[in-house]
Design a protein around this motif. Structure first.
Motif, PDB file in Angstrom:
ATOM      1  N   GLY A   1       0.813  -1.310  -0.074  1.00 31.36           N
ATOM      2  CA  GLY A   1       0.087  -0.134   0.039  1.00 31.36           C
ATOM      3  C   GLY A   1       0.823   1.258  -0.063  1.00 31.36           C
ATOM      4  O   GLY A   1       0.608   2.359  -0.868  1.00 31.36           O
ATOM      5  N   VAL A   2       1.912   1.175   0.737  1.00 35.32           N
ATOM      6  CA  VAL A   2       2.991   2.494   0.969  1.00 35.32           C
ATOM      7  C   VAL A   2       3.588   2.667  -0.481  1.00 35.32           C
ATOM      8  O   VAL A   2       3.531   3.599  -0.880  1.00 35.32           O
ATOM      9  CB  VAL A   2       3.677   2.108   2.107  1.00 35.32           C
ATOM     10  N   PHE A   3       4.067   1.647  -1.184  1.00 30.99           N
ATOM     11  CA  PHE A   3       4.943   1.719  -2.435  1.00 30.99           C
ATOM     12  C   PHE A   3       3.778   2.033  -3.368  1.00 30.99           C
ATOM     13  O   PHE A   3       4.362   2.821  -4.440  1.00 30.99           O
ATOM     14  CB  PHE A   3       5.628   0.546  -2.706  1.00 30.99           C
TER      15      PHE A   3
ATOM     16  N   GLN B   1      -0.076   3.055   8.532  1.00 29.51           N
ATOM     17  CA  GLN B   1       0.579   2.092   7.838  1.00 29.51           C
ATOM     18  C   GLN B   1       2.163   2.385   8.032  1.00 29.51           C
ATOM     19  O   GLN B   1       2.704   1.460   8.632  1.00 29.51           O
ATOM     20  CB  GLN B   1       0.548   2.344   5.961  1.00 29.51           C
ATOM     21  N   LEU B   2       2.448   3.722   8.495  1.00 30.74           N
ATOM     22  CA  LEU B   2       3.840   3.824   8.856  1.00 30.74           C
ATOM     23  C   LEU B   2       4.115   3.282  10.059  1.00 30.74           C
ATOM     24  O   LEU B   2       5.378   2.919  10.353  1.00 30.74           O
ATOM     25  CB  LEU B   2       4.145   5.363   8.796  1.00 30.74           C
TER      26      LEU B   2
ATOM     27  N   LEU C   1       5.089  -0.361   9.871  1.00 27.81           N
ATOM     28  CA  LEU C   1       6.317  -0.632   9.194  1.00 27.81           C
ATOM     29  C   LEU C   1       7.425  -0.167  10.527  1.00 27.81           C
ATOM     30  O   LEU C   1       8.418  -0.912  10.706  1.00 27.81           O
ATOM     31  CB  LEU C   1       6.488   0.363   8.148  1.00 27.81           C
ATOM     32  N   GLU C   2       7.007   1.116  11.186  1.00 23.75           N
ATOM     33  CA  GLU C   2       8.070   1.235  12.396  1.00 23.75           C
ATOM     34  C   GLU C   2       8.074   0.453  13.275  1.00 23.75           C
ATOM     35  O   GLU C   2       9.194   0.083  13.613  1.00 23.75           O
ATOM     36  CB  GLU C   2       7.283   2.650  12.769  1.00 23.75           C
ATOM     37  N   GLN C   3       6.936  -0.480  13.666  1.00 27.40           N
ATOM     38  CA  GLN C   3       6.953  -1.238  14.567  1.00 27.40           C
ATOM     39  C   GLN C   3       7.702  -2.480  14.414  1.00 27.40           C
ATOM     40  O   GLN C   3       8.475  -3.099  15.259  1.00 27.40           O
ATOM     41  CB  GLN C   3       5.322  -1.803  14.930  1.00 27.40           C
ATOM     42  N   ALA C   4       7.579  -2.855  13.060  1.00 27.48           N
ATOM     43  CA  ALA C   4       8.139  -4.070  12.530  1.00 27.48           C
ATOM     44  C   ALA C   4       9.732  -3.798  12.269  1.00 27.48           C
ATOM     45  O   ALA C   4      10.688  -4.790  12.899  1.00 27.48           O
ATOM     46  CB  ALA C   4       7.655  -4.447  11.228  1.00 27.48           C
TER      47      ALA C   4
END
Ligand SMILES: [Zn+2]
Length: 202
Positions: A79-81, A94-95, A98-101
């Motif tokens: 979704g982000v790309f 969404q961020l 990703l930040e958590q991962a």
């Protein structure tokens, strides 16, 4: 699957065979598939690959949970790309995923001197979880947005794979000239021939 994304993060999100016209099939059938992809992308050496495959095969329930985690990360990254290709911006939600991962992936790292200078590295005795490798690749590509080529979506029917547009003019539209490019050109040729035949019978 061909690795036509030009970056590990994009080959990761391309593990769905088609995202345009139809969705799927999902090429990540098991955690073992993800390990094979990591090996093909050079994210792990053969020794690490063997270790990760053993982990993936050892506990199927656990492997299932990790696979779900990977698929969730993949879909958020997609979704982000895709937003980048369409000139939009990533959602805060969404961020945060990703930040958590990435935060989890970096949690055990220590500062180490390397030939390139100080770098964040895992201690020698530690091994990365498979999903962490892809979380780091995704965030690396996002952070580098201002110094790299743009992400594009292949416009081929039943494709929609993402790739880094490294073409000279920055106008690449296919994930691969050999597959989607050829298929679309043949389709246009057929349609032109049909139109011409239609005209000649009028
Ligand atoms: Zn394509």
């Amino acid at each position: 699957m061909p690795l036509s994304g030009g970056h590990a993060a994009l080959d990761f999100v391309n593990t769905v065979d088609s995202r345009r016209g139809r969705w799927g099939p999902d090429l990540l059938g098991s955690l073992g598939d993800l390990v094979v992809l990591a090996e093909r992308l050079g994210l792990v050496d053969p020794l690490e690959g063997e270790h990760l495959k053993r982990v993936a095969a050892a506990d199927t329930q656990d492997a299932g949970i990790v696979l779900l985690e990977a698929v969730n990360l993949r879909e958020v990254a997609y979704g982000v790309f895709l937003a980048e290709d369409r000139g939009g911006v990533a959602l805060t939600s969404q961020l945060r995923v990703l930040e958590q991962a990435a935060r989890k992936a970096r949690a055990r790292e220590v500062l180490k001197m390397t030939p390139e200078g100080l770098r964040w590295k895992l201690p020698l005795e530690e091994r990365r979880d498979i999903v962490d490798l892809f979380a780091l690749a995704v965030v690396e590509l996002l952070i580098d947005a201002s110094v790299r080529r743009p992400v594009r979506e292949c416009k081929g029917d039943n494709c929609g794979w993402l790739f880094l547009d490294r073409s000279k003019g920055g106008r690449r539209i296919w994930c691969s000239e050999a597959s989607c490019g050829t298929r679309e050109r043949s389709k246009r040729l057929r349609s032109r021939r049909n139109q011409d035949q239609g005209k000649s019978t009028l």
